[in-house]
Motif scaffolding. Sequence first.
Motif, mmCIF file in Angstrom:
data_model
loop_
_atom_site.group_PDB
_atom_site.id
_atom_site.type_symbol
_atom_site.label_atom_id
_atom_site.label_comp_id
_atom_site.label_asym_id
_atom_site.label_seq_id
_atom_site.Cartn_x
_atom_site.Cartn_y
_atom_site.Cartn_z
ATOM 1 N N VAL A 29 119.419 94.818 120.147
ATOM 2 C CA VAL A 29 118.800 93.903 119.579
ATOM 3 C C VAL A 29 119.585 92.374 119.470
ATOM 4 C CG1 VAL A 29 117.123 93.295 117.641
ATOM 5 C CG2 VAL A 29 116.920 95.584 118.600
ATOM 6 N N THR A 30 120.720 92.685 118.874
ATOM 7 C CA THR A 30 121.573 91.698 118.455
ATOM 8 C C THR A 30 122.089 91.031 119.578
ATOM 9 O OG1 THR A 30 122.328 93.140 116.538
ATOM 10 C CG2 THR A 30 123.469 90.978 116.977
ATOM 11 N N ASP A 58 114.090 103.270 120.006
ATOM 12 C CA ASP A 58 113.369 102.716 119.124
ATOM 13 C C ASP A 58 112.178 101.736 119.760
ATOM 14 O OD1 ASP A 58 114.515 103.638 116.816
ATOM 15 O OD2 ASP A 58 115.907 102.041 116.860
ATOM 16 N N PHE A 59 112.514 101.474 121.052
ATOM 17 C CA PHE A 59 111.653 100.834 121.920
ATOM 18 C C PHE A 59 110.735 101.560 123.200
ATOM 19 C CE2 PHE A 59 115.622 98.848 121.031
ATOM 20 C CZ PHE A 59 115.214 97.884 120.188
ATOM 21 N N GLY A 65 109.216 101.390 133.868
ATOM 22 C CA GLY A 65 110.063 101.797 135.046
ATOM 23 C C GLY A 65 111.021 100.393 135.333
ATOM 24 N N ARG A 66 110.292 98.969 135.220
ATOM 25 C CA ARG A 66 111.066 98.218 135.567
ATOM 26 C C ARG A 66 112.149 97.480 134.716
ATOM 27 N NH1 ARG A 66 109.077 93.756 132.501
ATOM 28 N NH2 ARG A 66 107.224 94.096 131.490
ATOM 29 N N VAL A 67 111.832 97.913 133.365
ATOM 30 C CA VAL A 67 112.943 97.653 132.205
ATOM 31 C C VAL A 67 114.114 98.668 132.626
ATOM 32 C CG1 VAL A 67 113.459 97.896 129.908
ATOM 33 C CG2 VAL A 67 111.086 97.079 130.497
ATOM 34 N N VAL A 68 114.179 99.656 132.859
ATOM 35 C CA VAL A 68 115.142 100.700 133.255
ATOM 36 C C VAL A 68 115.854 100.050 134.582
ATOM 37 C CG1 VAL A 68 115.977 102.976 134.017
ATOM 38 C CG2 VAL A 68 114.114 102.491 132.070
ATOM 39 N N GLU A 69 115.117 99.539 135.554
ATOM 40 C CA GLU A 69 115.826 99.218 136.886
ATOM 41 C C GLU A 69 116.604 97.861 136.558
ATOM 42 O OE1 GLU A 69 112.739 98.497 139.699
ATOM 43 O OE2 GLU A 69 111.948 100.717 139.634
ATOM 44 N N LEU A 84 116.806 107.550 127.063
ATOM 45 C CA LEU A 84 115.318 107.196 127.159
ATOM 46 C C LEU A 84 114.611 108.165 126.471
ATOM 47 C CD1 LEU A 84 115.655 106.166 131.035
ATOM 48 C CD2 LEU A 84 115.544 104.722 129.079
ATOM 49 N N ARG A 85 114.943 108.632 125.363
ATOM 50 C CA ARG A 85 114.147 109.765 124.945
ATOM 51 C C ARG A 85 112.959 109.230 124.454
ATOM 52 N NH1 ARG A 85 114.490 112.019 119.296
ATOM 53 N NH2 ARG A 85 115.683 109.950 118.836
ATOM 54 N N GLY A 86 111.852 109.850 124.781
ATOM 55 C CA GLY A 86 110.582 109.525 124.434
ATOM 56 C C GLY A 86 109.867 108.345 125.294
ATOM 57 N N CYS A 87 110.385 107.919 126.175
ATOM 58 C CA CYS A 87 110.008 106.689 126.927
ATOM 59 C C CYS A 87 108.957 107.467 128.163
ATOM 60 C CB CYS A 87 110.992 106.041 127.549
ATOM 61 S SG CYS A 87 112.209 105.217 126.561
#
Length: 432
Positions: A29-30, A58-59, A65-69, A84-87
């Motif tokens: 985040v920072t 947390d997010f 998928g596009r965020v991971v890419e 990516l736990r829970g994504c």
Amino acid sequence: MFSNNDEAVINKKLPKELLLRIFSFLDVVTLCRCAQVSRAWNVLALDGSNWQRIDLFDFQRDIEGRVVENISKRCGGFLRKLSLRGCLGVGDNALRTFAQNCRNIEVLNLNGCTKITDATCTSLSKFCSKLRHLDLASCTSITNLSLKALSEGCPLLEQLNISWCDQVTKDGIQALVRGCGGLKALFLKGCTQLEDEALKYIGAHCPELVTLNLQTCLQITDDGLITICRGCHKLQSLCASGCSNITDAILNALGQNCPRLRILEVARCSQLTDVGFTTLARNCHELEKMDLEECVQITDSTLIQLSIHCPRLQVLQRYLCHIFTVLALLVSSSSSCLSCHTAAASLPLSGTLVPPVWSTVVAPVPAERLEPHPKHRSSLCLRRCHLSLHTLRLSFQTHLPNIKVHAYFAPVTPPPSVGGSRQRFCRCCIIL
């Protein structure tokens, strides 16, 4: 988008290399906020070297998928650890792109990413040969094909979690261990199709195994676990809770072959008796934590043997404590297990004990319901105990007058017994 801060004093005084080093300590985040300060900071904050470890738990609701890419393209070979736990929005296509771009990944957590299938493990096998830790728990589409792929392409794998992947069978385990003989931790909780044959493959090919979780693997029997004990002498943690077919033969095998054992969880294994635990206690002196919930055949004898031979024991969960008598508690209280100043006092009267200098009780009793007593060495919670507060106080005053018994919870008044008056029982805490 950016403010005109490229000529700010900090950018003039500090070289870019030092700023980059400072940014390396910031969280996700920072870093993103810093990237919006100026063009100069945007380049530094988004440098791949700052993104070696990423946890997006947390997010998870916003991650697609596009965020991971995009992350994989930004980080490239710098990325070593990704969670990516829970994504739930991440699938096979995104992870294929990720695997292609981040070939130096060592730790990958995909716990609960229910969209992924065997295709993801195929991609990891093809591009991520340095993978050491992989968590696929609750990825229920995973089959034996995934384990075969990991065996072929990820020979450095040390830790694998496939809990609740209930399509996995002994064939998958056989393929896995033949190529990943260096496994140190294997979590198979809820893999209900596994049989003793699967454990025999593990025992034969994984001599470095330290942690094994077989909770609720209902088909497991003595034969399979004995093979594990004989082939995995470095075993330190074993969970066989819910494996109701096992007997004292397992405890004997552990005692004879696994002297480094520290954690043993055998809740709901009702065939285990004092005989097996006596052998275990006399040989596994490094035990620190045990879960014996609903091991209904054990008595005071087990408690006494553990208190004598296992001075490092810190947590012993044992419910339905009416089997244990006050005498056993007194014997154990005077043993080295409680007199040691460097280890927590751990005795089982149905609850859990706490570390020295604390008097809060480990879950399920809420810690906020107890006041701290920093002068006391440890505490013992007698949750669900069938002994009255008066009986406990009288016993301890007679034998160990320095031990104080305090009632922290409202008394429970059971229905009146036949031909007798209502007796007040109490959930209490003994301060040692």
